[in-house]
Motif scaffolding. Structure first.
Motif, PDB file in Angstrom:
ATOM      1  N   SER A 167      15.052  14.414   2.082  1.00 25.51           N
ATOM      2  CA  SER A 167      15.727  13.608   1.073  1.00 25.51           C
ATOM      3  C   SER A 167      17.171  14.051   0.963  1.00 25.51           C
ATOM      4  O   SER A 167      17.473  15.227   1.116  1.00 25.51           O
ATOM      5  CB  SER A 167      15.014  13.780  -0.272  1.00 25.51           C
ATOM      6  N   ARG A 168      18.037  13.119   0.673  1.00 20.98           N
ATOM      7  CA  ARG A 168      19.450  13.453   0.486  1.00 20.98           C
ATOM      8  C   ARG A 168      19.724  14.012  -0.896  1.00 20.98           C
ATOM      9  O   ARG A 168      20.818  14.500  -1.161  1.00 20.98           O
ATOM     10  CB  ARG A 168      20.308  12.208   0.686  1.00 20.98           C
ATOM     11  N   SER A 169      18.754  13.884  -1.792  1.00 21.36           N
ATOM     12  CA  SER A 169      18.984  14.386  -3.144  1.00 21.36           C
ATOM     13  C   SER A 169      17.866  15.340  -3.548  1.00 21.36           C
ATOM     14  O   SER A 169      16.727  15.186  -3.126  1.00 21.36           O
ATOM     15  CB  SER A 169      19.058  13.216  -4.131  1.00 21.36           C
ATOM     16  N   ILE A 170      18.259  16.329  -4.341  1.00 22.21           N
ATOM     17  CA  ILE A 170      17.262  17.186  -4.966  1.00 22.21           C
ATOM     18  C   ILE A 170      17.595  17.238  -6.448  1.00 22.21           C
ATOM     19  O   ILE A 170      18.766  17.102  -6.812  1.00 22.21           O
ATOM     20  CB  ILE A 170      17.189  18.604  -4.333  1.00 22.21           C
ATOM     21  N   PRO A 171      16.615  17.376  -7.284  1.00 21.42           N
ATOM     22  CA  PRO A 171      15.212  17.498  -6.918  1.00 21.42           C
ATOM     23  C   PRO A 171      14.640  16.169  -6.430  1.00 21.42           C
ATOM     24  O   PRO A 171      15.083  15.103  -6.848  1.00 21.42           O
ATOM     25  CB  PRO A 171      14.542  17.914  -8.225  1.00 21.42           C
ATOM     26  N   THR A 172      13.662  16.268  -5.563  1.00 23.26           N
ATOM     27  CA  THR A 172      12.846  15.123  -5.172  1.00 23.26           C
ATOM     28  C   THR A 172      11.395  15.545  -5.319  1.00 23.26           C
ATOM     29  O   THR A 172      11.026  16.642  -4.909  1.00 23.26           O
ATOM     30  CB  THR A 172      13.134  14.679  -3.718  1.00 23.26           C
ATOM     31  N   THR A 173      10.606  14.669  -5.915  1.00 22.25           N
ATOM     32  CA  THR A 173       9.205  14.966  -6.158  1.00 22.25           C
ATOM     33  C   THR A 173       8.333  13.904  -5.503  1.00 22.25           C
ATOM     34  O   THR A 173       8.604  12.708  -5.639  1.00 22.25           O
ATOM     35  CB  THR A 173       8.909  15.021  -7.670  1.00 22.25           C
ATOM     36  N   TYR A 174       7.319  14.373  -4.793  1.00 17.36           N
ATOM     37  CA  TYR A 174       6.309  13.494  -4.199  1.00 17.36           C
ATOM     38  C   TYR A 174       4.978  13.835  -4.847  1.00 17.36           C
ATOM     39  O   TYR A 174       4.667  15.010  -5.039  1.00 17.36           O
ATOM     40  CB  TYR A 174       6.192  13.729  -2.691  1.00 17.36           C
ATOM     41  N   VAL A 175       4.205  12.829  -5.170  1.00 15.36           N
ATOM     42  CA  VAL A 175       2.857  13.048  -5.672  1.00 15.36           C
ATOM     43  C   VAL A 175       1.904  12.416  -4.672  1.00 15.36           C
ATOM     44  O   VAL A 175       2.023  11.236  -4.330  1.00 15.36           O
ATOM     45  CB  VAL A 175       2.654  12.469  -7.084  1.00 15.36           C
ATOM     46  N   ILE A 176       0.968  13.240  -4.202  1.00 16.54           N
ATOM     47  CA  ILE A 176       0.004  12.826  -3.185  1.00 16.54           C
ATOM     48  C   ILE A 176      -1.374  12.840  -3.831  1.00 16.54           C
ATOM     49  O   ILE A 176      -1.755  13.831  -4.464  1.00 16.54           O
ATOM     50  CB  ILE A 176       0.059  13.785  -1.975  1.00 16.54           C
ATOM     51  N   ASP A 177      -2.126  11.744  -3.673  1.00 16.45           N
ATOM     52  CA  ASP A 177      -3.456  11.709  -4.279  1.00 16.45           C
ATOM     53  C   ASP A 177      -4.468  12.451  -3.409  1.00 16.45           C
ATOM     54  O   ASP A 177      -4.154  12.886  -2.291  1.00 16.45           O
ATOM     55  CB  ASP A 177      -3.902  10.280  -4.600  1.00 16.45           C
ATOM     56  N   ALA A 178      -5.674  12.608  -3.919  1.00 17.84           N
ATOM     57  CA  ALA A 178      -6.700  13.375  -3.218  1.00 17.84           C
ATOM     58  C   ALA A 178      -7.105  12.737  -1.898  1.00 17.84           C
ATOM     59  O   ALA A 178      -7.673  13.403  -1.026  1.00 17.84           O
ATOM     60  CB  ALA A 178      -7.921  13.556  -4.120  1.00 17.84           C
ATOM     61  N   SER A 219       0.838  -1.202   0.000  1.00 16.37           N
ATOM     62  CA  SER A 219       0.000   0.000   0.000  1.00 16.37           C
ATOM     63  C   SER A 219       0.871   1.250   0.000  1.00 16.37           C
ATOM     64  O   SER A 219       2.078   1.186   0.240  1.00 16.37           O
ATOM     65  CB  SER A 219      -0.927   0.008   1.218  1.00 16.37           C
ATOM     66  N   ASN A 220       0.238   2.370  -0.261  1.00 20.78           N
ATOM     67  CA  ASN A 220       0.955   3.644  -0.275  1.00 20.78           C
ATOM     68  C   ASN A 220       0.913   4.278   1.103  1.00 20.78           C
ATOM     69  O   ASN A 220      -0.118   4.227   1.776  1.00 20.78           O
ATOM     70  CB  ASN A 220       0.328   4.594  -1.294  1.00 20.78           C
ATOM     71  N   PRO A 221       2.024   4.906   1.519  1.00 22.17           N
ATOM     72  CA  PRO A 221       2.024   5.572   2.826  1.00 22.17           C
ATOM     73  C   PRO A 221       1.149   6.824   2.817  1.00 22.17           C
ATOM     74  O   PRO A 221       0.926   7.436   1.774  1.00 22.17           O
ATOM     75  CB  PRO A 221       3.492   5.932   3.035  1.00 22.17           C
ATOM     76  N   ARG A 222       0.655   7.179   3.989  1.00 21.08           N
ATOM     77  CA  ARG A 222      -0.133   8.401   4.140  1.00 21.08           C
ATOM     78  C   ARG A 222       0.817   9.592   4.182  1.00 21.08           C
ATOM     79  O   ARG A 222       1.880   9.543   4.785  1.00 21.08           O
ATOM     80  CB  ARG A 222      -0.945   8.356   5.437  1.00 21.08           C
ATOM     81  N   LEU A 268      -4.500  22.066   1.922  1.00 18.71           N
ATOM     82  CA  LEU A 268      -4.533  21.443   0.599  1.00 18.71           C
ATOM     83  C   LEU A 268      -5.113  20.030   0.633  1.00 18.71           C
ATOM     84  O   LEU A 268      -5.250  19.384  -0.408  1.00 18.71           O
ATOM     85  CB  LEU A 268      -3.124  21.409  -0.003  1.00 18.71           C
ATOM     86  N   ARG A 269      -5.442  19.548   1.824  1.00 18.88           N
ATOM     87  CA  ARG A 269      -5.991  18.200   1.959  1.00 18.88           C
ATOM     88  C   ARG A 269      -7.238  18.072   1.085  1.00 18.88           C
ATOM     89  O   ARG A 269      -8.045  18.974   0.998  1.00 18.88           O
ATOM     90  CB  ARG A 269      -6.332  17.901   3.421  1.00 18.88           C
TER      91      ARG A 269
END
Length: 197
Positions: A159-170, A60-63, A83-84
């Motif tokens: 994160s130890r690296s940039i860029p880092t991108t997270y995508v969060i669903d609705a 599963s995906n983390p919250r 933004l939730r």
């Protein structure tokens, strides 16, 4: 033979002079970023929308952690909690990071494609000087808002690296994590963002 050596020395002196000028003016980051944009065009660095690097053991995906406060380019305070319920494209970047510079046009394209939908963009600058990030964004003419943290980043976004991108669903799940440069302006990625709203 001496003319050839002299010509080569002048050529190397010219190259070194150009490199020094780029470095001292700070433009080397943008030049490297421009070159890396060519790598993006190959499709080799496209984010994998079919998996998340943070998937839990059960698959599963983390919250997402919404305990993050931000300041926008106009000085207004924004809470991630507000933004939730929206899909969130969350990118951590800096002006001194060539891969960050390289992916910005594709992020701007993504933003302009879906900005009127149920999606929010958090373009989080980790520059020491937020004013420098603001000036960079304005000079480039990007349409998305940029932010700086107003307090510590939650552990899950460090994160130890940039860029880092997270995508969060609705629903508040982290459905994708991508570390490093990515092309976010592709049809596949735009469709992915629409599917998680």
């Amino acid at each position: 033979m001496k003319k050839k050596i002299k010509k080569e020395l002048w050529q190397w002196a010219g190259i070194i002079a150009v490199l020094l000028i780029l470095y001292t003016t700070g433009l080397h980051t943008e030049v490297i970023g421009f070159a890396q944009r060519g790598i993006l065009a190959t499709g080799l660095m496209n984010p994998d929308v079919d998996k998340t690097e943070l998937a839990l053991k059960d698959g599963s995906n983390p919250r997402a952690d919404f305990n993050l406060n931000l300041i926008d380019s106009k000085g207004a305070q924004v809470s991630m909690e507000a933004l939730r319920g929206k899909a969130i494209f969350f990118n951590i970047w800096a002006t001194w990071c060539p891969p960050c510079i390289a992916e910005m046009p594709s992020i701007n394209k993504l933003y302009n494609e879906i900005k009127d939908e149920n999606v929010a963009f958090i373009m989080l600058s980790v520059d020491d000087s937020f004013e420098k990030a603001i000036a960079f964004s304005e000079r480039k003419g990007y349409d998305f808002e940029i932010y700086t943290p107003n307090g510590p980043l939650p552990a899950m976004y460090q994160s130890r690296s940039i860029p880092t991108t997270y995508v969060i669903d609705a629903d508040g799940n982290i459905v994708m994590t991508h570390r490093g440069i990515g092309n976010y302006g592709t049809k596949k990625f735009i469709e992915f963002m629409r599917s998680i709203q």
